[in-house]
Design a protein around this motif. Structure first.
Motif, PDB file in Angstrom:
ATOM      1  N   ILE A  71       0.816  -1.215   0.000  1.00  0.00           N
ATOM      2  CA  ILE A  71       0.000   0.000   0.000  1.00  0.00           C
ATOM      3  C   ILE A  71       0.853   1.270   0.000  1.00  0.00           C
ATOM      4  N   PHE A  72       1.978   1.257   0.720  1.00  0.00           N
ATOM      5  CA  PHE A  72       2.752   2.499   0.825  1.00  0.00           C
ATOM      6  C   PHE A  72       3.433   2.878  -0.490  1.00  0.00           C
ATOM      7  N   HIS A  73       3.543   1.933  -1.424  1.00  0.00           N
ATOM      8  CA  HIS A  73       4.060   2.291  -2.752  1.00  0.00           C
ATOM      9  C   HIS A  73       3.233   3.429  -3.350  1.00  0.00           C
ATOM     10  N   LEU A  74       1.927   3.382  -3.134  1.00  0.00           N
ATOM     11  CA  LEU A  74       1.055   4.420  -3.684  1.00  0.00           C
ATOM     12  C   LEU A  74       1.319   5.762  -3.005  1.00  0.00           C
ATOM     13  N   ASN A  75       1.472   5.764  -1.679  1.00  0.00           N
ATOM     14  CA  ASN A  75       1.819   7.008  -0.975  1.00  0.00           C
ATOM     15  C   ASN A  75       3.075   7.642  -1.567  1.00  0.00           C
ATOM     16  N   VAL A  76       4.077   6.815  -1.777  1.00  0.00           N
ATOM     17  CA  VAL A  76       5.348   7.301  -2.318  1.00  0.00           C
ATOM     18  C   VAL A  76       5.152   7.868  -3.720  1.00  0.00           C
ATOM     19  N   ALA A  77       4.390   7.157  -4.555  1.00  0.00           N
ATOM     20  CA  ALA A  77       4.160   7.609  -5.930  1.00  0.00           C
ATOM     21  C   ALA A  77       3.426   8.945  -5.966  1.00  0.00           C
ATOM     22  N   VAL A  78       2.441   9.120  -5.085  1.00  0.00           N
ATOM     23  CA  VAL A  78       1.665  10.368  -5.045  1.00  0.00           C
ATOM     24  C   VAL A  78       2.553  11.527  -4.603  1.00  0.00           C
ATOM     25  N   ALA A  79       3.283  11.340  -3.510  1.00  0.00           N
ATOM     26  CA  ALA A  79       4.140  12.411  -2.999  1.00  0.00           C
ATOM     27  C   ALA A  79       5.194  12.809  -4.027  1.00  0.00           C
ATOM     28  N   VAL A  80       5.813  11.823  -4.649  1.00  0.00           N
ATOM     29  CA  VAL A  80       6.836  12.105  -5.659  1.00  0.00           C
ATOM     30  C   VAL A  80       6.226  12.823  -6.857  1.00  0.00           C
ATOM     31  N   SER A  81       5.027  12.442  -7.241  1.00  0.00           N
ATOM     32  CA  SER A  81       4.357  13.080  -8.387  1.00  0.00           C
ATOM     33  C   SER A  81       4.123  14.567  -8.132  1.00  0.00           C
ATOM     34  N   ILE A  82       3.748  14.910  -6.903  1.00  0.00           N
ATOM     35  CA  ILE A  82       3.527  16.321  -6.551  1.00  0.00           C
ATOM     36  C   ILE A  82       4.848  17.089  -6.604  1.00  0.00           C
ATOM     37  N   VAL A  83       5.891  16.510  -6.014  1.00  0.00           N
ATOM     38  CA  VAL A  83       7.198  17.166  -6.018  1.00  0.00           C
ATOM     39  C   VAL A  83       7.706  17.354  -7.449  1.00  0.00           C
ATOM     40  N   GLU A  84       7.528  16.348  -8.279  1.00  0.00           N
ATOM     41  CA  GLU A  84       7.978  16.458  -9.671  1.00  0.00           C
ATOM     42  C   GLU A  84       7.232  17.571 -10.407  1.00  0.00           C
ATOM     43  N   SER A  87       8.463  20.993  -9.085  1.00  0.00           N
ATOM     44  CA  SER A  87       9.856  21.317  -9.385  1.00  0.00           C
ATOM     45  C   SER A  87       9.978  22.088 -10.692  1.00  0.00           C
ATOM     46  N   PHE A  88       9.047  21.870 -11.619  1.00  0.00           N
ATOM     47  CA  PHE A  88       9.074  22.592 -12.886  1.00  0.00           C
ATOM     48  C   PHE A  88       8.648  24.048 -12.715  1.00  0.00           C
ATOM     49  N   LEU A  89       8.074  24.381 -11.570  1.00  0.00           N
ATOM     50  CA  LEU A  89       7.683  25.761 -11.282  1.00  0.00           C
ATOM     51  C   LEU A  89       8.786  26.500 -10.523  1.00  0.00           C
ATOM     52  N   LYS A  92      11.559  26.216  -4.521  1.00  0.00           N
ATOM     53  CA  LYS A  92      12.811  25.821  -3.881  1.00  0.00           C
ATOM     54  C   LYS A  92      12.591  24.896  -2.691  1.00  0.00           C
ATOM     55  N   ASP A  93      13.601  24.078  -2.449  1.00  0.00           N
ATOM     56  CA  ASP A  93      13.666  23.243  -1.235  1.00  0.00           C
ATOM     57  C   ASP A  93      12.405  22.410  -1.029  1.00  0.00           C
ATOM     58  N   LEU A  94      11.944  21.773  -2.088  1.00  0.00           N
ATOM     59  CA  LEU A  94      10.797  20.878  -1.971  1.00  0.00           C
ATOM     60  C   LEU A  94      11.194  19.648  -1.176  1.00  0.00           C
ATOM     61  N   ALA A  95      10.295  19.209  -0.311  1.00  0.00           N
ATOM     62  CA  ALA A  95      10.593  18.041   0.507  1.00  0.00           C
ATOM     63  C   ALA A  95       9.308  17.311   0.852  1.00  0.00           C
ATOM     64  N   SER A 164      -0.455  18.716 -14.443  1.00  0.00           N
ATOM     65  CA  SER A 164       0.919  18.243 -14.289  1.00  0.00           C
ATOM     66  C   SER A 164       1.029  17.155 -13.230  1.00  0.00           C
ATOM     67  N   ILE A 165       0.345  17.343 -12.095  1.00  0.00           N
ATOM     68  CA  ILE A 165       0.372  16.323 -11.045  1.00  0.00           C
ATOM     69  C   ILE A 165      -0.211  15.012 -11.560  1.00  0.00           C
ATOM     70  N   LEU A 166      -1.340  15.096 -12.260  1.00  0.00           N
ATOM     71  CA  LEU A 166      -1.994  13.885 -12.761  1.00  0.00           C
ATOM     72  C   LEU A 166      -1.153  13.183 -13.805  1.00  0.00           C
ATOM     73  N   GLN A 167      -0.463  13.935 -14.643  1.00  0.00           N
ATOM     74  CA  GLN A 167       0.416  13.317 -15.639  1.00  0.00           C
ATOM     75  C   GLN A 167       1.550  12.564 -14.965  1.00  0.00           C
TER      76      GLN A 167
END
Length: 243
Positions: A71-84, A87-89, A92-95, A164-167
């Motif tokens: 289940i936590f794979h999905l949490n990781v994928a969602v959080a990373v998708s938002i950061v990605e 980052s194009f905007l 700074k210092d996204l975490a 962008s987040i959904l992509q």
């Protein structure tokens, strides 16, 4: 991709859950709301937003997770998708602050709440709720909260950020489906807040202690090296970071 746009709702997660009870809902259906009156964060905390200023939406994800310990794979994928996406905007210092907060310049700009339902046949339905502060500038008595508009001193197009987040989420979910999760986890740990840095914690017994984050396990437990050099794993309700 089916998008349901609402003016106001108590919770996009709750709306999607009730919709699932009444009818068939297409995978990756998205519910967005301009005003969410009863948004929730982790462990029942409130998520309050100014009407029309921020992104509040939920995504139905099914036919993805086959085992409960994945289940936590999905949490990781969602959080990373938002950061990605952010980052194009040039934010700074996204975490990513474990387990599900999105930070920028040390301030909270977003949160994730994933609610999972396991059917009698073992199928797992996940409702991914995301709140992201975009154009709100006043946070009252929340000194640790901020938004993209505050950080960059300009307003943003919410629909472009949502797209962008959904992509990014679509791509990262495809990687999970193809059992290619290592790159997602690598990105997650590269932006994990205070990873490898000594900092104070507090356990469920209100005892404070120092530790160094070593990472997050595949099942979502925070791994902390203690003063005796032993690494202890903590569930979400067992520890909180003091920052």
């Amino acid at each position: 991709m089916n998008i349901i746009k609402l003016d106001a709702i108590n919770s996009t997660n709750d709306y999607l859950k009730k919709l699932l009870q009444r009818q068939f809902v297409e995978n990756f259906t998205i519910v967005t709301a301009e005003n969410q009156t009863n948004g929730r964060g982790q462990m029942g905390s409130q998520w309050n937003v100014e009407e029309g200023k921020n992104l509040t939406f939920s995504v139905l994800v099914k036919d993805l997770l086959l085992e409960i310990n994945h289940i936590f794979h999905l949490n990781v994928a969602v959080a990373v998708s938002i950061v990605e996406a952010l980052s194009f905007l040039e934010i700074k210092d996204l975490a990513i602050k474990w387990p599900n907060d999105i930070l920028a310049e040390g301030k909270k700009i977003g949160g994730i709440l994933i609610e999972n339902s396991i059917k009698s046949d073992g199928e797992i339905f996940s409702i991914v709720g995301i709140g992201l502060n975009i154009n709100q500038k006043n946070f009252g008595d929340l000194p640790k909260a901020s938004s993209l508009a505050v950080l960059k001193n300009k307003e943003f197009d919410k629909s472009e950020i949502l797209t962008s987040i959904l992509q990014n989420l679509g791509r990262n979910i495809s990687m999970i489906m193809n059992k290619n999760t290592d790159p997602i986890w690598k990105k997650y740990h590269s932006v994990l807040y205070k990873n490898g840095i000594p900092m104070p914690f507090e356990n469920a017994q209100n005892e404070k202690f120092m530790g160094i984050i070593q990472g997050v396990s595949q099942t979502g437990k925070l791994q902390v090296k203690l003063e005796d050099n032993l690494v202890q794993s903590f569930e979400i309700k067992e520890v909180k970071m003091l920052y």
